[in-house]
Motif scaffolding. Structure first.
Motif, short mmCIF file in Angstrom:
data_model
loop_
_atom_site.label_atom_id
_atom_site.label_comp_id
_atom_site.label_asym_id
_atom_site.label_seq_id
_atom_site.Cartn_x
_atom_site.Cartn_y
_atom_site.Cartn_z
N ALA A 126 44.60 64.12 3.96
CA ALA A 126 46.05 64.02 4.13
C ALA A 126 46.71 65.39 4.05
O ALA A 126 47.62 65.71 4.84
CB ALA A 126 46.64 63.09 3.06
N ILE A 127 46.29 66.20 3.09
CA ILE A 127 46.84 67.55 2.95
C ILE A 127 46.55 68.38 4.20
O ILE A 127 47.40 69.15 4.68
CB ILE A 127 46.27 68.25 1.71
CG1 ILE A 127 46.60 67.46 0.44
CG2 ILE A 127 46.79 69.67 1.61
CD1 ILE A 127 48.06 67.27 0.19
N SER A 128 45.35 68.23 4.75
CA SER A 128 44.98 68.97 5.95
C SER A 128 45.85 68.56 7.14
O SER A 128 46.31 69.42 7.91
CB SER A 128 43.51 68.72 6.28
OG SER A 128 43.14 69.33 7.49
N ILE A 129 46.11 67.27 7.29
CA ILE A 129 46.97 66.78 8.38
C ILE A 129 48.37 67.35 8.23
O ILE A 129 48.99 67.80 9.21
CB ILE A 129 46.99 65.24 8.39
CG1 ILE A 129 45.63 64.70 8.79
CG2 ILE A 129 48.07 64.72 9.34
CD1 ILE A 129 45.48 63.20 8.61
N LEU A 130 48.90 67.33 7.02
CA LEU A 130 50.24 67.87 6.78
C LEU A 130 50.30 69.37 7.06
O LEU A 130 51.29 69.87 7.60
CB LEU A 130 50.67 67.57 5.33
CG LEU A 130 51.02 66.11 5.04
CD1 LEU A 130 51.12 65.87 3.53
CD2 LEU A 130 52.34 65.73 5.72
N GLU A 144 53.15 72.68 3.77
CA GLU A 144 52.24 73.08 2.70
C GLU A 144 52.56 72.24 1.46
O GLU A 144 53.70 72.18 1.02
CB GLU A 144 52.39 74.57 2.38
CG GLU A 144 51.87 75.48 3.48
CD GLU A 144 50.36 75.38 3.65
OE1 GLU A 144 49.67 75.01 2.68
OE2 GLU A 144 49.86 75.67 4.76
N VAL A 145 51.54 71.61 0.89
CA VAL A 145 51.73 70.73 -0.26
C VAL A 145 51.14 71.39 -1.50
O VAL A 145 49.94 71.68 -1.54
CB VAL A 145 51.06 69.37 -0.02
CG1 VAL A 145 51.30 68.44 -1.21
CG2 VAL A 145 51.57 68.73 1.27
N SER A 146 51.97 71.62 -2.50
CA SER A 146 51.49 72.23 -3.74
C SER A 146 50.83 71.16 -4.61
O SER A 146 51.05 69.95 -4.44
CB SER A 146 52.64 72.87 -4.50
OG SER A 146 53.55 71.88 -4.96
N ILE A 155 50.10 57.11 1.19
CA ILE A 155 49.04 56.49 1.99
C ILE A 155 47.67 56.91 1.47
O ILE A 155 46.75 56.09 1.33
CB ILE A 155 49.21 56.87 3.47
CG1 ILE A 155 50.43 56.16 4.07
CG2 ILE A 155 47.95 56.52 4.28
CD1 ILE A 155 50.78 56.61 5.47
N ALA A 156 47.51 58.19 1.17
CA ALA A 156 46.22 58.70 0.71
C ALA A 156 45.81 58.10 -0.64
O ALA A 156 44.68 57.61 -0.80
CB ALA A 156 46.26 60.23 0.62
N SER A 169 60.98 64.41 5.39
CA SER A 169 59.67 65.02 5.22
C SER A 169 58.59 63.93 5.19
O SER A 169 58.74 62.92 4.49
CB SER A 169 59.63 65.82 3.92
OG SER A 169 58.30 66.22 3.63
N PRO A 170 57.48 64.15 5.89
CA PRO A 170 56.40 63.17 5.85
C PRO A 170 55.49 63.31 4.62
O PRO A 170 54.59 62.50 4.42
CB PRO A 170 55.61 63.47 7.13
CG PRO A 170 55.80 64.94 7.32
CD PRO A 170 57.20 65.25 6.83
N VAL A 171 55.72 64.34 3.82
CA VAL A 171 54.82 64.64 2.71
C VAL A 171 54.68 63.48 1.72
O VAL A 171 53.57 63.02 1.45
CB VAL A 171 55.24 65.94 1.99
CG1 VAL A 171 54.41 66.14 0.72
CG2 VAL A 171 55.08 67.13 2.91
N PRO A 172 55.80 62.94 1.16
CA PRO A 172 55.63 61.84 0.19
C PRO A 172 54.96 60.62 0.80
O PRO A 172 54.15 59.96 0.14
CB PRO A 172 57.06 61.53 -0.25
CG PRO A 172 57.85 62.74 0.09
CD PRO A 172 57.21 63.31 1.31
#
Length: 452
Positions: A412-416, A422-424, A166-167, A158-161
């Motif tokens: 970053a959340i928008s890119i994901l 979806e990032v909680s 990065i953000a 997952s790219p989320v973490p």
């Protein structure tokens, strides 16, 4: 008690004030209450309507003028054009830098040196911080997010973490230099700090070192988060960079800002002139190189005009509440909380800023608090720079706690989300909270021991 209009009173009426304003004595509770209500409503609307924040700020500033809290002349004088020009010029140059693909190439060169994903995450996090010390935080995320997503896709993770790291790292080190973040530019303009003052000031280590020590304190956290990601990193494709001029121009901006800091009696807007002039050089070069203006149009479109409008409106709003005496009242509230204890005052400013910036964008917050902190320093005798640096540490690093605390996090959340992730808030805070605590504590202690 009714106002008695006499020659003495009317003779001292500031030019440009409305009749409404002088229906009461300046400082009258009703006048002050109205200004405070308008100020609070402005913030509520900016939080509730994030897409319309610039319009809210501009309309609110206009209302402060119409109601007579500031005259049109005072409103224009309150807008820091140096800050706005620095932002616009730097954003334009950064756009040309991104189009050259140099950021991706640099990231790939770094990743070629790491043994596995765990260390790749640490390197990408540090690299994001280094870039954001000289480039806008949102631009840094836009530069490096595609690299992080590509790495995660090749490894099947997952790219989320990785993107969250990065953000928050870009937010962290944005406060390190004069050109790293909007809040730094605002502090530099308000406190009269030049580029080198962020490194050394009055013979002491300045805020750059506090931020860098805070960044180093976050590396163990990144390694712990990715402790199970030991897969090797393989980059099958390399980004080709054919034009190095945008990179030279970005470096030239930093160099010219440094040189200008050594020249005495420079114009107040010298930093803004430098940033805009370098971008114009890049724009002319790009038109000659491409024989069309497509890249320059793209760079002009990517300048964050809403943020410029937001700041311009806020400058007028802050001038209005200052004229109404609200800034002095807020200063006195902090003084009452901290008393005569400078350490307690400093602590309240730092951690109060962390808490507020977790939910309120740090740009309007810092714009409001700079004159407040100045008032606190004047009334208590506390070192002004200590409180300024405490404000910047708390406000800039505090935005890392939640996904809505800073523009880079939202980006970053928008890119994901566009990638299907979806990032909680809880998922973001599992990384944001330890990052924030580690970095803030280190920076907080450093500034106290150096500047108290």
């Amino acid at each position: 008690m009714p106002v008695v209009y006499n020659e003495t009173f009317t003779a001292h009426m500031p030019c440009g004030k409305s009749l409404f304003y002088f229906a009461f004595f300046k400082g009258d509770p009703i006048v002050k209450a109205l200004a405070l209500c308008l100020f609070i409503l402005t913030y509520i609307l900016m939080i509730a309507l994030p897409k319309y924040r610039p319009w809210v700020a501009v309309v609110s500033g206009a209302l402060f003028i119409i109601l007579g809290y500031v005259s049109p002349k005072e409103a224009l004088a309150s807008i820091d054009c140096n800050v706005l020009l620095m932002l616009a010029g730097t954003m334009g140059t950064v756009s040309l830098f991104i189009q050259s693909k140099m950021p991706n190439r640099i990231a790939e060169m770094l990743l070629e040196k790491v043994p596995n994903v765990m260390w790749a995450a640490a390197v990408m996090s540090l690299f994001a911080g280094v870039v954001s010390a000289f480039v806008d935080n949102v631009a840094t995320v836009l530069m490096l997010a595609p690299v992080g997503i590509a790495i995660a896709a090749r490894l099947g993770i997952s790219p989320v973490p990785l993107l969250i790291c990065i953000a928050v790292s870009s937010n962290l080190q944005g406060a390190a230099t004069l050109v790293g973040d909007t809040t730094s530019i605002m502090l530099g303009g308000y406190a009269g700090m030049n580029f080198l003052d962020f490194f050394f000031m009055d013979g002491k280590f300045s805020i750059f070192w506090a931020v860098e020590l805070g960044a180093l304190a976050t590396i163990p956290i990144v390694l712990f988060i990715f402790r199970r990601q030991r897969e090797p990193v393989e980059l099958q494709e390399r980004t080709e960079v054919t034009d190095y001029v945008p990179s030279i121009l970005l470096g030239g901006t930093v160099l010219l800002l440094i040189v200008a800091s050594f020249i005495p009696n420079t114009p107040d807007m010298i930093n803004g002139y430098i940033c805009v002039a370098v971008f114009l050089v890049g724009a002319v070069y790009t038109v000659i190189r491409d024989r069309d203006a497509h890249s320059v149009k793209r760079a002009l479109m990517e300048i964050d005009y809403p943020t410029l409008c937001l700041l311009a409106g806020l400058f007028v709003v802050i001038a209005g509440v200052a004229q109404a005496g609200i800034i002095d009242d807020i200063s006195q509230l902090f003084v009452r909380l901290g008393g005569d204890n400078i350490f307690l005052l400093y602590t309240v400013i730092v951690f109060g800023s962390v808490l507020i910036s977790a939910f309120v964008d740090n740009i309007p917050y810092v714009a409001t608090m700079l004159p407040v902190v100045s008032g606190i320093a004047a009334s208590t005798g506390a070192p002004a720079l200590l409180l300024y640096f405490g404000l910047l540490i708390g406000a800039t690093l505090g935005g890392n706690i939640t996904p809505v605390g800073a523009s880079a996090n939202i980006t970053a959340i928008s890119i994901l989300r566009r990638q299907g992730y979806e990032v909680s808030a809880g998922e973001f805070m599992r990384i944001g909270v330890p990052f924030t605590l580690a970095a803030v504590l280190v920076g907080y202690l450093f500034c106290w021991f150096v500047w108290a």
